[in-house]
Design an enzyme around this catalytic site. Structure first.
Site, mmCIF file in Angstrom:
data_model
loop_
_atom_site.group_PDB
_atom_site.id
_atom_site.type_symbol
_atom_site.label_atom_id
_atom_site.label_comp_id
_atom_site.label_asym_id
_atom_site.label_seq_id
_atom_site.Cartn_x
_atom_site.Cartn_y
_atom_site.Cartn_z
ATOM 1 N N THR A 1 2.958 41.525 -18.033
ATOM 2 C CA THR A 1 2.450 42.810 -18.539
ATOM 3 C C THR A 1 2.596 42.941 -20.059
ATOM 4 O O THR A 1 2.055 43.860 -20.655
ATOM 5 C CB THR A 1 3.171 43.987 -17.855
ATOM 6 N N HIS B 1 11.540 40.826 -21.617
ATOM 7 C CA HIS B 1 12.602 41.665 -22.177
ATOM 8 C C HIS B 1 13.905 41.346 -21.447
ATOM 9 O O HIS B 1 13.904 40.555 -20.496
ATOM 10 C CB HIS B 1 12.226 43.144 -22.116
ATOM 11 N N HIS C 1 14.213 40.964 -17.683
ATOM 12 C CA HIS C 1 13.752 39.733 -17.025
ATOM 13 C C HIS C 1 14.817 38.651 -17.016
ATOM 14 O O HIS C 1 14.738 37.713 -16.234
ATOM 15 C CB HIS C 1 12.537 39.150 -17.766
ATOM 16 N N LYS D 1 7.783 52.029 -8.803
ATOM 17 C CA LYS D 1 7.064 52.719 -9.880
ATOM 18 C C LYS D 1 6.531 54.006 -9.273
ATOM 19 O O LYS D 1 6.007 54.003 -8.162
ATOM 20 C CB LYS D 1 5.877 51.878 -10.381
ATOM 21 N N ARG E 1 -0.531 52.034 -11.865
ATOM 22 C CA ARG E 1 -0.486 51.286 -13.117
ATOM 23 C C ARG E 1 -1.878 51.099 -13.707
ATOM 24 O O ARG E 1 -2.869 51.122 -12.994
ATOM 25 C CB ARG E 1 0.113 49.894 -12.863
ATOM 26 N N GLN F 1 1.477 38.939 -3.104
ATOM 27 C CA GLN F 1 2.762 38.269 -3.340
ATOM 28 C C GLN F 1 3.155 37.468 -2.095
ATOM 29 O O GLN F 1 3.699 36.375 -2.193
ATOM 30 C CB GLN F 1 3.845 39.297 -3.712
ATOM 31 N N ASP G 1 14.449 45.281 -6.278
ATOM 32 C CA ASP G 1 13.208 46.001 -5.943
ATOM 33 C C ASP G 1 12.138 45.096 -5.329
ATOM 34 O O ASP G 1 11.123 45.580 -4.849
ATOM 35 C CB ASP G 1 12.660 46.706 -7.198
ATOM 36 N N LYS H 1 19.363 53.768 -18.782
ATOM 37 C CA LYS H 1 18.692 52.574 -18.285
ATOM 38 C C LYS H 1 19.073 51.318 -19.065
ATOM 39 O O LYS H 1 19.112 51.352 -20.291
ATOM 40 C CB LYS H 1 17.180 52.809 -18.395
ATOM 41 N N LYS I 1 17.159 49.288 -22.633
ATOM 42 C CA LYS I 1 16.341 50.168 -23.477
ATOM 43 C C LYS I 1 17.222 50.865 -24.503
ATOM 44 O O LYS I 1 18.372 51.183 -24.229
ATOM 45 C CB LYS I 1 15.685 51.240 -22.609
ATOM 46 N N THR I 2 16.667 51.066 -25.679
ATOM 47 C CA THR I 2 17.345 51.914 -26.662
ATOM 48 C C THR I 2 16.350 53.009 -27.005
ATOM 49 O O THR I 2 15.259 53.030 -26.447
ATOM 50 C CB THR I 2 17.664 51.123 -27.948
HETATM 51 N N1 LIG Z 1 6.140 41.576 -8.162
HETATM 52 C C1 LIG Z 1 6.945 40.928 -9.153
HETATM 53 C C2 LIG Z 1 6.239 39.770 -9.805
HETATM 54 C C3 LIG Z 1 5.731 38.740 -8.838
HETATM 55 C C4 LIG Z 1 4.390 38.444 -8.758
HETATM 56 C C5 LIG Z 1 3.906 37.506 -7.869
HETATM 57 C C6 LIG Z 1 4.795 36.855 -7.021
HETATM 58 O O1 LIG Z 1 4.331 35.932 -6.124
HETATM 59 C C7 LIG Z 1 6.153 37.125 -7.086
HETATM 60 C C8 LIG Z 1 6.605 38.102 -7.989
HETATM 61 C C9 LIG Z 1 7.376 41.942 -10.202
HETATM 62 O O2 LIG Z 1 6.682 42.845 -10.491
HETATM 63 O O3 LIG Z 1 8.411 41.798 -10.767
#
Ligand SMILES: N[C@@H](Cc1ccc(O)cc1)C(=O)O
Length: 434
Positions: A40, A45, A48, A82, A86, A178, A199, A234, A237-238
């Site tokens: 994205t 960050h 991750h 979320k 999005r 996914q 999550d 959180k 983040k700042t």
């Molecule tokens: N859904 C995950 C990213 C993801 C995408 C595809 C996958 O097969 C696995 C994970 C996220 O937003 O963090």
């Protein structure tokens, strides 16, 4: 002897949930595992980093990590945790983002030596792009019921959040994509484990279900806890936004400061998660820290390790130097002797303002400069008070009175003036090059 992956993650506090049988699978053979990242932005960050550290330990334990860049899933947007639909990202943005992320990952995982468990990078756009909708819902959709999909936390929470707005079919179908990734990697890379943040549990188990039903395979899931902060705010983040791994967005100095400023309790937690220091080393650091917590030695070690891992030794050294100059007891004469490049480097991370050289040539009252011209105080009164308390300095020297005259002789290397307001706020005034 290679490390035991699960044991390693356990003492580091990095396991939130794990499917039964995972440990046995990893003990049985070298295993392939993946984690996905939706691109994205063109940088990762610090949020991750947790997942990447899991893969790093996985590789160090002798197993094979795959990072999946979600070129396709990034186009949909994961609804997990979320509360709002999005925005859709376009192909060009995603491609640019992927490239940025790839470069960062290469520093953290081993993608190029001659080892058998070399890290692999894949992109789900490659196998989803040409999958027709009709084929997808016939081949994949048939195995997963809507009831099952609806029971996921990510879906339930979202529907509960705003039943009127609802959730688009697009985002609802995210878990199927996914799930299909997991199936694809199972079939083509013999992947048996998917990791992710807490999550991701719902999305990962959809994949497990799909693989079980469609091809009768048995695969596993492992998630790590969401990183929390003792003060309830959180993580990562700042006020200025995310802490990025890319220098252009978060300077190494700011990055270093971010880790330096965590609380004692958080530092004990983070040093296990974000560094590869051993258990023994960490225990030693913690006991040393407990003897004199005010020295913040634990935070210093944490900040050092993470800054070197993500940036470099030189960046780390520069960040320390900058911190000493800005917050330590560096003197005005020390500051004056630094050359232009060092000054430029030191000042990258702090807010900058441009001023005209002419405005200094006859001398200008500090109060006129700082309140009226660049507004770093909200009022003359505010500035007067702080100056009286000795809280404002120019080039590391306390401002004696608030209308003290500032002229060109204050310019460091003919270009800069360093202003400090209170303990924590530094600003750089820079002469406008005409
Ligand atoms: N859904 C995950 C990213 C993801 C995408 C595809 C996958 O097969 C696995 C994970 C996220 O937003 O963090």
């Amino acid at each position: 002897m290679p490390i035991n992956f699960i044991e390693e993650l356990r003492w580091r506090g990095m396991i939130h949930n794990i499917t039964p049988g995972t440990e046995e699978q990893l003990e049985k053979e070298m295993t392939v595992a993946y984690m996905g990242i939706d691109p994205t932005a063109d940088s990762l960050h610090v949020g991750h980093l947790v997942g990447v550290m899991m893969l790093k330990h996985f590789q160090q334990a002798g197993h094979c990590p795959i990072v999946l860049i979600g070129g396709a899933t990034g186009m949909i947007g994961d609804p997990s945790m979320k509360s709002q639909e999005r925005n859709l990202l376009n192909e060009e943005t995603l491609r640019k983002n992927q490239n940025g992320i790839r470069i960062q990952l290469a520093k953290l995982l081993d993608f190029d030596s001659n080892i058998s468990n070399i890290a692999i990078l894949v992109n789900n756009y490659d196998w989803i792009r040409d999958y027709s909708f009709l084929n997808f819902i016939r081949d994949i959709g048939k195995y997963i019921t809507v009831n099952y999909m609806m029971s996921k936390d990510s879906v339930r929470k979202r529907l509960a959040a705003d039943a009127k707005v609802g959730m688009s079919f697009t985002e609802f179908s995210y878990q199927l994509f996914q799930g299909y990734d997991y199936l694809f990697l199972y079939e083509n890379y013999n992947c048996r484990l998917q990791m992710g943040g807490a999550d991701q549990w719902g999305n990962i188990t959809t994949g497990i279900e799909l693989i079980r039903k469609k091809v009768g395979g048995k695969v596993f899931a492992l998630t790590c806890p969401l990183i929390t902060k003792t003060d309830g705010s959180k993580f990562g983040k700042t006020e200025a936004g995310n802490i990025w791994l890319d220098k252009r967005y978060t300077s190494p100095y700011k990055f270093y400061q971010f880790w330096l400023n965590v609380s004692d309790i958080d530092a004990e937690k983070y040093i296990r998660i974000f560094t590869v220091l051993s258990k023994k080393e960490i225990e030693n650091l913690i006991s040393k820290h407990k003897l004199a917590p005010h020295l913040r030695s634990l935070q210093r070690s944490l900040a050092k390790e993470v800054t070197i891992m993500v940036h470099s030794q030189e960046d780390y050294e520069m960040a320390v130097k900058t911190s000493t100059i800005l917050f330590g007891n560096a003197t005005s004469s020390f500051l004056k002797q630094l050359d232009k490049d060092t000054l430029e480097n030191i000042f990258v991370g702090i807010p900058q303002f441009e001023i005209f050289k002419e405005s200094l040539s006859l001398g200008i009252k500090a109060v006129d400069l700082l309140v009226d011209n660049i507004h770093i105080f909200s009022s003359r009164g505010e500035m007067r008070k702080l100056v009286q308390n000795g809280g404002v300095s120019i080039n590391k020297e306390k401002l004696p009175i608030f209308d003290h005259l500032i002229d060109c002789s204050y310019l460091l290397r003919g270009r800069y003036i360093l202003v400090q307001k209170g303990k924590k706020n530094c600003f750089l005034l820079k002469v406008k090059s005409s």
